[in-house]
Design a protein around this motif. Structure first.
Motif, PDB file in Angstrom:
ATOM      1  N   VAL A 154      46.728  59.180  45.896  1.00 26.97           N
ATOM      2  CA  VAL A 154      47.127  58.335  44.758  1.00 26.97           C
ATOM      3  C   VAL A 154      48.440  57.627  45.078  1.00 26.97           C
ATOM      4  CG1 VAL A 154      47.875  58.370  42.338  1.00 26.97           C
ATOM      5  CG2 VAL A 154      45.895  59.705  43.042  1.00 26.97           C
ATOM      6  N   LYS A 155      49.380  58.355  45.654  1.00 26.71           N
ATOM      7  CA  LYS A 155      50.681  57.762  45.997  1.00 26.71           C
ATOM      8  C   LYS A 155      50.532  56.652  47.031  1.00 26.71           C
ATOM      9  CE  LYS A 155      53.409  61.909  45.079  1.00 26.71           C
ATOM     10  NZ  LYS A 155      54.285  62.926  45.684  1.00 26.71           N
ATOM     11  N   SER A 156      49.763  56.913  48.086  1.00 31.54           N
ATOM     12  CA  SER A 156      49.632  55.889  49.128  1.00 31.54           C
ATOM     13  C   SER A 156      48.844  54.688  48.615  1.00 31.54           C
ATOM     14  CB  SER A 156      48.999  56.471  50.387  1.00 31.54           C
ATOM     15  OG  SER A 156      47.652  56.825  50.147  1.00 31.54           O
ATOM     16  N   ARG A 157      47.801  54.918  47.813  1.00 32.47           N
ATOM     17  CA  ARG A 157      47.043  53.790  47.258  1.00 32.47           C
ATOM     18  C   ARG A 157      47.908  52.957  46.320  1.00 32.47           C
ATOM     19  NH1 ARG A 157      41.040  56.288  45.840  1.00 32.47           N
ATOM     20  NH2 ARG A 157      40.417  56.649  48.001  1.00 32.47           N
ATOM     21  N   THR A 158      48.746  53.641  45.553  1.00 24.08           N
ATOM     22  CA  THR A 158      49.658  52.915  44.648  1.00 24.08           C
ATOM     23  C   THR A 158      50.608  52.040  45.466  1.00 24.08           C
ATOM     24  OG1 THR A 158      49.565  54.711  43.034  1.00 24.08           O
ATOM     25  CG2 THR A 158      51.395  53.174  42.828  1.00 24.08           C
ATOM     26  N   HIS A 159      51.132  52.595  46.531  1.00 23.16           N
ATOM     27  CA  HIS A 159      52.061  51.839  47.393  1.00 23.16           C
ATOM     28  C   HIS A 159      51.384  50.594  47.954  1.00 23.16           C
ATOM     29  CE1 HIS A 159      55.039  50.949  50.478  1.00 23.16           C
ATOM     30  NE2 HIS A 159      54.035  50.898  51.341  1.00 23.16           N
ATOM     31  N   TYR A 160      50.218  50.777  48.539  1.00 28.91           N
ATOM     32  CA  TYR A 160      49.538  49.645  49.165  1.00 28.91           C
ATOM     33  C   TYR A 160      48.990  48.661  48.129  1.00 28.91           C
ATOM     34  CZ  TYR A 160      50.159  51.917  53.616  1.00 28.91           C
ATOM     35  OH  TYR A 160      50.719  52.484  54.734  1.00 28.91           O
ATOM     36  N   ALA A 161      48.605  49.152  46.972  1.00 31.72           N
ATOM     37  CA  ALA A 161      48.119  48.254  45.916  1.00 31.72           C
ATOM     38  C   ALA A 161      49.258  47.376  45.403  1.00 31.72           C
ATOM     39  CB  ALA A 161      47.515  49.072  44.777  1.00 31.72           C
ATOM     40  N   LEU A 162      50.435  47.947  45.214  1.00 31.67           N
ATOM     41  CA  LEU A 162      51.583  47.161  44.759  1.00 31.67           C
ATOM     42  C   LEU A 162      52.002  46.147  45.817  1.00 31.67           C
ATOM     43  CD1 LEU A 162      53.754  49.892  42.982  1.00 31.67           C
ATOM     44  CD2 LEU A 162      52.441  48.050  41.924  1.00 31.67           C
ATOM     45  N   ARG A 163      51.916  46.543  47.065  1.00 30.58           N
ATOM     46  CA  ARG A 163      52.234  45.616  48.146  1.00 30.58           C
ATOM     47  C   ARG A 163      51.251  44.439  48.162  1.00 30.58           C
ATOM     48  NH1 ARG A 163      52.878  47.981  54.114  1.00 30.58           N
ATOM     49  NH2 ARG A 163      51.430  46.446  54.886  1.00 30.58           N
ATOM     50  N   ALA A 164      49.979  44.725  47.945  1.00 31.66           N
ATOM     51  CA  ALA A 164      48.966  43.662  47.902  1.00 31.66           C
ATOM     52  C   ALA A 164      49.189  42.768  46.684  1.00 31.66           C
ATOM     53  CB  ALA A 164      47.572  44.277  47.871  1.00 31.66           C
ATOM     54  N   LEU A 165      49.592  43.344  45.548  1.00 31.78           N
ATOM     55  CA  LEU A 165      49.884  42.541  44.349  1.00 31.78           C
ATOM     56  C   LEU A 165      51.058  41.604  44.595  1.00 31.78           C
ATOM     57  CD1 LEU A 165      49.559  44.765  41.145  1.00 31.78           C
ATOM     58  CD2 LEU A 165      48.251  42.749  41.765  1.00 31.78           C
ATOM     59  N   ARG A 166      52.102  42.105  45.248  1.00 27.57           N
ATOM     60  CA  ARG A 166      53.257  41.247  45.551  1.00 27.57           C
ATOM     61  C   ARG A 166      52.846  40.067  46.428  1.00 27.57           C
ATOM     62  NH1 ARG A 166      55.842  46.180  46.627  1.00 27.57           N
ATOM     63  NH2 ARG A 166      56.961  46.885  44.804  1.00 27.57           N
ATOM     64  N   ALA A 167      51.957  40.331  47.364  1.00 27.26           N
ATOM     65  CA  ALA A 167      51.488  39.253  48.247  1.00 27.26           C
ATOM     66  C   ALA A 167      50.625  38.260  47.469  1.00 27.26           C
ATOM     67  CB  ALA A 167      50.694  39.834  49.413  1.00 27.26           C
ATOM     68  N   ALA A 168      49.856  38.755  46.510  1.00 26.29           N
ATOM     69  CA  ALA A 168      48.971  37.884  45.732  1.00 26.29           C
ATOM     70  C   ALA A 168      49.721  37.119  44.646  1.00 26.29           C
ATOM     71  CB  ALA A 168      47.855  38.716  45.097  1.00 26.29           C
ATOM     72  N   MET A 169      50.916  37.575  44.299  1.00 25.52           N
ATOM     73  CA  MET A 169      51.693  36.949  43.216  1.00 25.52           C
ATOM     74  C   MET A 169      53.092  36.607  43.732  1.00 25.52           C
ATOM     75  SD  MET A 169      50.536  39.467  40.102  1.00 25.52           S
ATOM     76  CE  MET A 169      51.265  38.488  38.829  1.00 25.52           C
ATOM     77  N   PRO A 170      53.226  35.608  44.603  1.00 25.37           N
ATOM     78  CA  PRO A 170      54.527  35.322  45.217  1.00 25.37           C
ATOM     79  C   PRO A 170      55.583  34.813  44.251  1.00 25.37           C
ATOM     80  CG  PRO A 170      52.937  33.625  45.776  1.00 25.37           C
ATOM     81  CD  PRO A 170      52.190  34.698  45.048  1.00 25.37           C
ATOM     82  N   GLY A 171      55.234  34.268  43.108  1.00 26.67           N
ATOM     83  CA  GLY A 171      56.220  33.742  42.164  1.00 26.67           C
ATOM     84  C   GLY A 171      56.796  34.800  41.248  1.00 26.67           C
ATOM     85  N   TYR A 172      56.412  36.061  41.444  1.00 32.77           N
ATOM     86  CA  TYR A 172      56.869  37.142  40.572  1.00 32.77           C
ATOM     87  C   TYR A 172      57.652  38.156  41.383  1.00 32.77           C
ATOM     88  CZ  TYR A 172      53.474  35.304  37.274  1.00 32.77           C
ATOM     89  OH  TYR A 172      52.786  34.491  36.433  1.00 32.77           O
ATOM     90  N   GLY A 173      58.337  39.030  40.670  1.00 34.95           N
ATOM     91  CA  GLY A 173      59.041  40.116  41.335  1.00 34.95           C
ATOM     92  C   GLY A 173      60.518  39.845  41.458  1.00 34.95           C
ATOM     93  N   PRO A 174      61.292  40.876  41.815  1.00 33.44           N
ATOM     94  CA  PRO A 174      62.749  40.719  41.928  1.00 33.44           C
ATOM     95  C   PRO A 174      63.110  39.784  43.071  1.00 33.44           C
ATOM     96  CG  PRO A 174      62.057  42.907  42.663  1.00 33.44           C
ATOM     97  CD  PRO A 174      60.848  42.218  42.127  1.00 33.44           C
ATOM     98  N   GLY A 175      64.018  38.863  42.789  1.00 33.11           N
ATOM     99  CA  GLY A 175      64.510  37.952  43.807  1.00 33.11           C
ATOM    100  C   GLY A 175      63.609  36.762  44.083  1.00 33.11           C
ATOM    101  N   ALA A 176      62.400  36.775  43.571  1.00 33.06           N
ATOM    102  CA  ALA A 176      61.477  35.674  43.831  1.00 33.06           C
ATOM    103  C   ALA A 176      61.649  34.600  42.756  1.00 33.06           C
ATOM    104  CB  ALA A 176      60.041  36.169  43.823  1.00 33.06           C
ATOM    105  N   PRO A 177      61.860  33.354  43.155  1.00 31.33           N
ATOM    106  CA  PRO A 177      61.968  32.298  42.148  1.00 31.33           C
ATOM    107  C   PRO A 177      60.609  32.062  41.520  1.00 31.33           C
ATOM    108  CG  PRO A 177      61.981  31.348  44.345  1.00 31.33           C
ATOM    109  CD  PRO A 177      61.983  32.846  44.521  1.00 31.33           C
ATOM    110  N   CYS A 178      60.622  31.831  40.242  1.00 28.03           N
ATOM    111  CA  CYS A 178      59.364  31.617  39.525  1.00 28.03           C
ATOM    112  C   CYS A 178      58.886  30.189  39.822  1.00 28.03           C
ATOM    113  CB  CYS A 178      59.567  31.824  38.030  1.00 28.03           C
ATOM    114  SG  CYS A 178      58.019  31.677  37.110  1.00 28.03           S
ATOM    115  N   ALA A 179      57.730  30.080  40.458  1.00 27.19           N
ATOM    116  CA  ALA A 179      57.212  28.771  40.855  1.00 27.19           C
ATOM    117  C   ALA A 179      56.896  27.917  39.637  1.00 27.19           C
ATOM    118  CB  ALA A 179      55.962  28.958  41.715  1.00 27.19           C
ATOM    119  N   ARG A 180      56.468  28.532  38.548  1.00 21.84           N
ATOM    120  CA  ARG A 180      56.096  27.758  37.355  1.00 21.84           C
ATOM    121  C   ARG A 180      57.314  27.186  36.652  1.00 21.84           C
ATOM    122  NH1 ARG A 180      54.016  32.259  37.063  1.00 21.84           N
ATOM    123  NH2 ARG A 180      55.037  32.902  35.168  1.00 21.84           N
ATOM    124  N   ALA A 181      58.471  27.804  36.798  1.00 22.73           N
ATOM    125  CA  ALA A 181      59.658  27.333  36.094  1.00 22.73           C
ATOM    126  C   ALA A 181      60.079  25.951  36.604  1.00 22.73           C
ATOM    127  CB  ALA A 181      60.820  28.327  36.271  1.00 22.73           C
TER     128      ALA A 181
END
Length: 183
Positions: A154-181
């Motif tokens: 569960v821990k490793s899947r959570t880690h890799y799933a969050l990493r994949a989400l960050r890659a799929a959503m580049p305009g979100y997350g800490p330090g990332a400029p919001c592309a829509r803004a």
């Protein structure tokens, strides 16, 4: 005989005071206001107003009025700074135009749609672990029990799933400029 409450400094004496000490006092006040010329000018005027309303200060017999003027100016600068710190920060008209309306949920809706689309891109195993951990609020052990896998998985899947989400959503997350803004 006039009372001290209504007495004022002679206009000529005040003009002389300004010509003798105004430039130096302004420079002193400019330093106290960190280079803010408008505040320094306001403080200079207020200091001279105090000299005008307190003629007894000019009649004290001191060799120079500069120490008295500097003391009054410094105290006025301190009072002004304290008053600004107490009041909320001033906001210009531009800030209100660019701030979202209180009941505007457009940004939330767009984020939800983006998140749903990104979750669809994940493998079923990664999506299932995120649903358990983040959407249902399950602990690692509870998610492991529901999914039928060890807690470490569960821990490793959570880690890799969050990493994949960050890659799929580049305009979100800490330090990332919001592309829509910017759009």
């Amino acid at each position: 005989m006039t009372s001290t409450l209504t007495r004022r400094t002679d206009a000529h004496a005040l003009a002389r005071l300004h010509s003798e000490h105004g430039k130096a006092l302004y420079g002193f006040l400019l330093g106290l206001t960190f280079g803010d010329r408008h505040r320094a000018e306001d403080l200079l005027q207020e200091t001279l107003f105090r000299a005008w309303t307190h003629p007894e200060a000019l009649e004290s017999g001191h060799a120079s009025m500069r120490p008295w003027l500097y003391t009054v100016g410094r105290r006025l600068a301190i009072d002004a700074r304290r008053a600004r710190q107490v009041r909320p920060a001033e906001v210009g008209p531009d800030a209100l135009e660019h701030s979202p309306a209180a009941d505007d949920r457009t940004e939330e809706a767009v984020t939800s749609l983006d998140l749903r689309e990104a979750l669809r891109l994940l493998s079923p195993e990664h999506r299932a672990v995120l649903v358990q951990i983040y959407f249902r609020g399950a602990s690692v052990c509870e998610a492991a029990e529901v999914l039928g896998v060890p807690p470490g998985t569960v821990k490793s899947r959570t880690h890799y799933a969050l990493r994949a989400l960050r890659a799929a959503m580049p305009g979100y997350g800490p330090g990332a400029p919001c592309a829509r803004a910017a759009a």
